[in-house]
Design a protein around this motif. Sequence first.
Motif, PDB file in Angstrom:
ATOM      1  N   ALA A  64       0.783  -1.145   0.324  1.00  0.00           N
ATOM      2  CA  ALA A  64       0.019  -0.166  -0.003  1.00  0.00           C
ATOM      3  C   ALA A  64       0.920   1.164  -0.099  1.00  0.00           C
ATOM      4  CB  ALA A  64      -0.901  -0.264   1.045  1.00  0.00           C
ATOM      5  N   HIS A  65       0.364   2.117  -0.725  1.00  0.00           N
ATOM      6  CA  HIS A  65       1.040   3.559  -0.592  1.00  0.00           C
ATOM      7  C   HIS A  65       0.235   4.502   0.027  1.00  0.00           C
ATOM      8  CE1 HIS A  65       2.165   7.682  -2.295  1.00  0.00           C
ATOM      9  NE2 HIS A  65       3.178   6.952  -2.677  1.00  0.00           N
ATOM     10  N   LYS A  66       0.541   5.698   0.690  1.00  0.00           N
ATOM     11  CA  LYS A  66      -0.275   6.609   1.383  1.00  0.00           C
ATOM     12  C   LYS A  66      -1.517   6.986   0.615  1.00  0.00           C
ATOM     13  CE  LYS A  66       2.982  10.390   0.304  1.00  0.00           C
ATOM     14  NZ  LYS A  66       3.848  11.300   1.014  1.00  0.00           N
ATOM     15  N   PHE A  67      -1.268   7.156  -0.621  1.00  0.00           N
ATOM     16  CA  PHE A  67      -2.663   7.773  -1.588  1.00  0.00           C
ATOM     17  C   PHE A  67      -3.350   6.593  -1.748  1.00  0.00           C
ATOM     18  CE2 PHE A  67       0.609  11.007  -2.446  1.00  0.00           C
ATOM     19  CZ  PHE A  67       0.098  12.098  -1.902  1.00  0.00           C
ATOM     20  N   ASP A  68      -3.200   5.461  -1.619  1.00  0.00           N
ATOM     21  CA  ASP A  68      -3.815   4.117  -1.758  1.00  0.00           C
ATOM     22  C   ASP A  68      -4.868   4.298  -0.618  1.00  0.00           C
ATOM     23  OD1 ASP A  68      -2.587   3.333  -3.985  1.00  0.00           O
ATOM     24  OD2 ASP A  68      -1.372   1.686  -3.029  1.00  0.00           O
ATOM     25  N   ARG A  69      -4.547   4.462   0.541  1.00  0.00           N
ATOM     26  CA  ARG A  69      -5.190   4.634   1.923  1.00  0.00           C
ATOM     27  C   ARG A  69      -6.177   5.820   1.764  1.00  0.00           C
ATOM     28  NH1 ARG A  69      -1.351   3.723   6.928  1.00  0.00           N
ATOM     29  NH2 ARG A  69      -3.415   3.990   7.831  1.00  0.00           N
ATOM     30  N   GLY A  70      -5.977   6.691   1.040  1.00  0.00           N
ATOM     31  CA  GLY A  70      -7.174   7.884   0.781  1.00  0.00           C
ATOM     32  C   GLY A  70      -6.657   9.242   1.318  1.00  0.00           C
ATOM     33  N   MET A  71      -6.696  10.113   0.288  1.00  0.00           N
ATOM     34  CA  MET A  71      -6.334  11.369   0.970  1.00  0.00           C
ATOM     35  C   MET A  71      -7.561  12.285   1.180  1.00  0.00           C
ATOM     36  SD  MET A  71      -4.356  14.435  -1.418  1.00  0.00           S
ATOM     37  CE  MET A  71      -3.959  15.975  -1.078  1.00  0.00           C
ATOM     38  N   VAL A  72      -7.447  12.931   2.367  1.00  0.00           N
ATOM     39  CA  VAL A  72      -8.692  13.727   3.015  1.00  0.00           C
ATOM     40  C   VAL A  72      -8.321  15.137   2.971  1.00  0.00           C
ATOM     41  CG1 VAL A  72     -10.202  14.076   4.739  1.00  0.00           C
ATOM     42  CG2 VAL A  72      -9.540  11.833   4.328  1.00  0.00           C
ATOM     43  N   ALA A  84      -6.928   7.059   7.164  1.00  0.00           N
ATOM     44  CA  ALA A  84      -6.524   7.978   5.995  1.00  0.00           C
ATOM     45  C   ALA A  84      -4.964   7.643   5.776  1.00  0.00           C
ATOM     46  CB  ALA A  84      -6.812   9.339   5.932  1.00  0.00           C
ATOM     47  N   GLY A  85      -4.303   7.962   4.613  1.00  0.00           N
ATOM     48  CA  GLY A  85      -2.884   7.839   4.389  1.00  0.00           C
ATOM     49  C   GLY A  85      -2.446   9.179   4.320  1.00  0.00           C
ATOM     50  N   TYR A  86      -3.270  10.287   4.017  1.00  0.00           N
ATOM     51  CA  TYR A  86      -2.588  11.515   3.780  1.00  0.00           C
ATOM     52  C   TYR A  86      -3.719  12.636   4.115  1.00  0.00           C
ATOM     53  CZ  TYR A  86       0.438  14.982   1.427  1.00  0.00           C
ATOM     54  OH  TYR A  86       1.117  16.125   1.025  1.00  0.00           O
ATOM     55  N   VAL A  87      -3.568  13.676   4.944  1.00  0.00           N
ATOM     56  CA  VAL A  87      -4.654  14.501   5.397  1.00  0.00           C
ATOM     57  C   VAL A  87      -3.852  15.902   5.345  1.00  0.00           C
ATOM     58  CG1 VAL A  87      -5.889  15.334   7.468  1.00  0.00           C
ATOM     59  CG2 VAL A  87      -5.716  13.047   6.899  1.00  0.00           C
ATOM     60  N   VAL A  88      -4.683  16.791   4.587  1.00  0.00           N
ATOM     61  CA  VAL A  88      -4.355  18.367   4.494  1.00  0.00           C
ATOM     62  C   VAL A  88      -5.420  18.945   5.012  1.00  0.00           C
ATOM     63  CG1 VAL A  88      -4.010  20.177   2.811  1.00  0.00           C
ATOM     64  CG2 VAL A  88      -3.304  17.933   2.107  1.00  0.00           C
ATOM     65  N   LEU A  89      -5.072  19.873   6.116  1.00  0.00           N
ATOM     66  CA  LEU A  89      -5.655  20.883   6.867  1.00  0.00           C
ATOM     67  C   LEU A  89      -5.705  22.113   6.275  1.00  0.00           C
ATOM     68  CD1 LEU A  89      -7.537  21.242   9.170  1.00  0.00           C
ATOM     69  CD2 LEU A  89      -5.677  21.785  10.501  1.00  0.00           C
ATOM     70  N   GLU A  90      -6.630  22.582   5.363  1.00  0.00           N
ATOM     71  CA  GLU A  90      -6.617  23.909   4.502  1.00  0.00           C
ATOM     72  C   GLU A  90      -7.049  25.079   5.673  1.00  0.00           C
ATOM     73  OE1 GLU A  90      -5.512  25.499   1.067  1.00  0.00           O
ATOM     74  OE2 GLU A  90      -5.691  23.206   1.516  1.00  0.00           O
ATOM     75  N   GLY A  91      -6.559  26.040   5.738  1.00  0.00           N
ATOM     76  CA  GLY A  91      -6.880  27.144   6.278  1.00  0.00           C
ATOM     77  C   GLY A  91      -6.229  27.371   7.805  1.00  0.00           C
ATOM     78  N   SER A  92      -5.683  26.611   8.202  1.00  0.00           N
ATOM     79  CA  SER A  92      -4.928  26.697   9.494  1.00  0.00           C
ATOM     80  C   SER A  92      -3.594  26.603   9.448  1.00  0.00           C
ATOM     81  CB  SER A  92      -5.671  25.390  10.543  1.00  0.00           C
ATOM     82  OG  SER A  92      -5.237  25.574  11.726  1.00  0.00           O
ATOM     83  N   GLU A  93      -3.002  27.244  10.531  1.00  0.00           N
ATOM     84  CA  GLU A  93      -1.506  27.393  10.664  1.00  0.00           C
ATOM     85  C   GLU A  93      -1.056  26.321  11.398  1.00  0.00           C
ATOM     86  OE1 GLU A  93      -0.389  31.087  11.843  1.00  0.00           O
ATOM     87  OE2 GLU A  93      -0.988  32.220  10.016  1.00  0.00           O
ATOM     88  N   ARG A  94      -1.918  25.663  12.284  1.00  0.00           N
ATOM     89  CA  ARG A  94      -1.319  24.523  13.273  1.00  0.00           C
ATOM     90  C   ARG A  94      -2.284  23.419  13.215  1.00  0.00           C
ATOM     91  NH1 ARG A  94      -1.549  27.273  19.180  1.00  0.00           N
ATOM     92  NH2 ARG A  94      -3.583  27.567  18.642  1.00  0.00           N
ATOM     93  N   ALA A  95      -1.641  22.493  13.390  1.00  0.00           N
ATOM     94  CA  ALA A  95      -2.301  20.995  13.215  1.00  0.00           C
ATOM     95  C   ALA A  95      -1.993  20.009  14.552  1.00  0.00           C
ATOM     96  CB  ALA A  95      -1.794  20.299  12.051  1.00  0.00           C
ATOM     97  N   PRO A  96      -2.912  19.462  14.906  1.00  0.00           N
ATOM     98  CA  PRO A  96      -2.445  18.776  16.487  1.00  0.00           C
ATOM     99  C   PRO A  96      -1.751  17.489  15.985  1.00  0.00           C
ATOM    100  CG  PRO A  96      -5.012  18.000  15.157  1.00  0.00           C
ATOM    101  CD  PRO A  96      -4.348  19.189  14.503  1.00  0.00           C
ATOM    102  N   LEU A  97      -1.542  17.084  14.783  1.00  0.00           N
ATOM    103  CA  LEU A  97      -0.417  15.957  14.535  1.00  0.00           C
ATOM    104  C   LEU A  97       0.487  16.470  13.585  1.00  0.00           C
ATOM    105  CD1 LEU A  97      -2.800  12.801  14.396  1.00  0.00           C
ATOM    106  CD2 LEU A  97      -1.351  13.633  16.524  1.00  0.00           C
ATOM    107  N   SER A  98       1.720  16.144  13.837  1.00  0.00           N
ATOM    108  CA  SER A  98       2.590  16.761  13.082  1.00  0.00           C
ATOM    109  C   SER A  98       2.502  16.243  11.375  1.00  0.00           C
ATOM    110  CB  SER A  98       4.144  16.767  13.291  1.00  0.00           C
ATOM    111  OG  SER A  98       4.390  15.276  13.624  1.00  0.00           O
ATOM    112  N   ALA A  99       1.958  15.058  11.244  1.00  0.00           N
ATOM    113  CA  ALA A  99       1.791  14.260   9.981  1.00  0.00           C
ATOM    114  C   ALA A  99       0.823  14.939   9.180  1.00  0.00           C
ATOM    115  CB  ALA A  99       1.497  12.942  10.238  1.00  0.00           C
ATOM    116  N   ILE A 100       0.087  15.915   9.888  1.00  0.00           N
ATOM    117  CA  ILE A 100      -0.976  16.583   8.831  1.00  0.00           C
ATOM    118  C   ILE A 100      -0.545  17.739   8.164  1.00  0.00           C
ATOM    119  CG2 ILE A 100      -3.233  18.044   9.018  1.00  0.00           C
ATOM    120  CD1 ILE A 100      -3.869  16.344  11.552  1.00  0.00           C
ATOM    121  N   ILE A 101      -0.651  17.981   7.027  1.00  0.00           N
ATOM    122  CA  ILE A 101      -0.195  19.002   5.981  1.00  0.00           C
ATOM    123  C   ILE A 101      -1.055  20.202   6.346  1.00  0.00           C
ATOM    124  CG2 ILE A 101       0.559  19.907   3.744  1.00  0.00           C
ATOM    125  CD1 ILE A 101       2.029  17.325   5.107  1.00  0.00           C
TER     126      ILE A 101
END
Length: 455
Positions: free
Chosen positions: A222-230, A253-270
């Motif tokens: 599996a690739h991170k994008f196979d697991r779903g991008m949110v 989910a394999g990849y998560v983007v948080l749009e419109g925020s400068e901070r994320a609760p987990l460092s793996a979130i873009i």
Amino acid sequence: MLIPADAPILTSAAMREAEAACAAQGTSLSELMERAGAAVADTAWRMAAGAPVLILCGPGNNGGDGYVAARILAARGAAVRVAALAEPATDLATTARAGWQGAVEPITEVLAPAPVIVDALFGVGLSRPLDDGMAATLRRFGGRRVLAVDMPSGVESDGNAGWMPPLPADVTLALGALKPAHVLLPTAAACGSVLLAPIGIAAQAAMRTLPSPTVVTPAAAAHKFDRGMVLVFAGPMPGAAGLAAAAALRAGAGYVVLEGSERAPLSAIITESDARFGERLSDPRVGAVVIGPGFPASDELLFDVEAALDSGKPLVLDAAAIAAALPRLCETPCRAILTPHEGEFARTFPELYGSKIDRAKAAAVRTGAVVVYKGADTIIAAPDGRVAAGWPGSPWLATAGTGDVLAGACGAMLARGSDPFDAAVAAVGWHIARAKAIGPGLVADDLVADDRMKA
């Protein structure tokens, strides 16, 4: 309280149709009553563990089940008595009463209730509330272990009326299929633990309880994008969107983007600026978009919801985003999951009526979307008529932010290509399982914390 997983749920009308179909295929109604009575006897036998049993029999077929159970228990050597409300009023009940060789006490004259009470008075046949006299009579049996046959007496089985039984059950034995009142508040709380007696009725119901939650293990390659991008869009209260984004990761989910925020609760979130929202919506790797957590009604919200709808991406719409999307959804349904709580549902669909199941189904048909009608008795409804009931959930979920977590989990399940209904069912199951694993003191952040418990 316990309830069987992935069990069929039938309304009283659907149950009568299933019984008639069973009879047409060669199984007589008397045989069905014999099977039901045997199931009641087995359950009462286990509950009593040698203690005396008192069976309360009504005049209908529910009472007939009670007479059959009494006959079987007596044959096993149990100390069993029968008290009746009235003489049998159906042919089946009359035959069952004839098979009971013991005495029958008038229910109003019972002087010594047994430690275990079997309520076989009305079952699913009640069409009006119990009168005050009958309610007072039943309250006299309180304080004992109570087994209700199909439904505690005093409950309307389809969930359209909130009548509460004067004698709540410790255990309710559903015959053939569960009924809506077993999974809808306030009546579900009065049913105790619900058991299902499969008496031979083919109940291939579109309504079911939640299946047991399962963890989908990624393929070896599996690739991170196979697991779903949110893609999660943050509004003026970015903490809520942050919870949704973290939940999407924790839910698989394999990849998560948080749009419109400068901070994320987990460092793996873009994290990205608002300006890239349109660019991200055109990214073919995005499998689901979550909008609404922490985003009150505004022109900005309406603009972003319209953009998400225009993108054609599968959507999870929460809170004010549901009302913002409603006109478009009613005109052009899309692959979407709506997650309203009680207040949001009432404001968005004020014209709908009936049980919570009926209203959720109607909202799903109207919008063409899957509706997760949240609450302690969460109902998930699809436009094609499928329904899943999430009772019992976890009372610890009654805290701020847990709905945002559920929205994110829905996004994760949807992003990997699941049918929206299946995605919503999986997300609700994941949500409840994590809450039960955490237990007392839960706050929303705990649901997206380190996943060492394998909820």
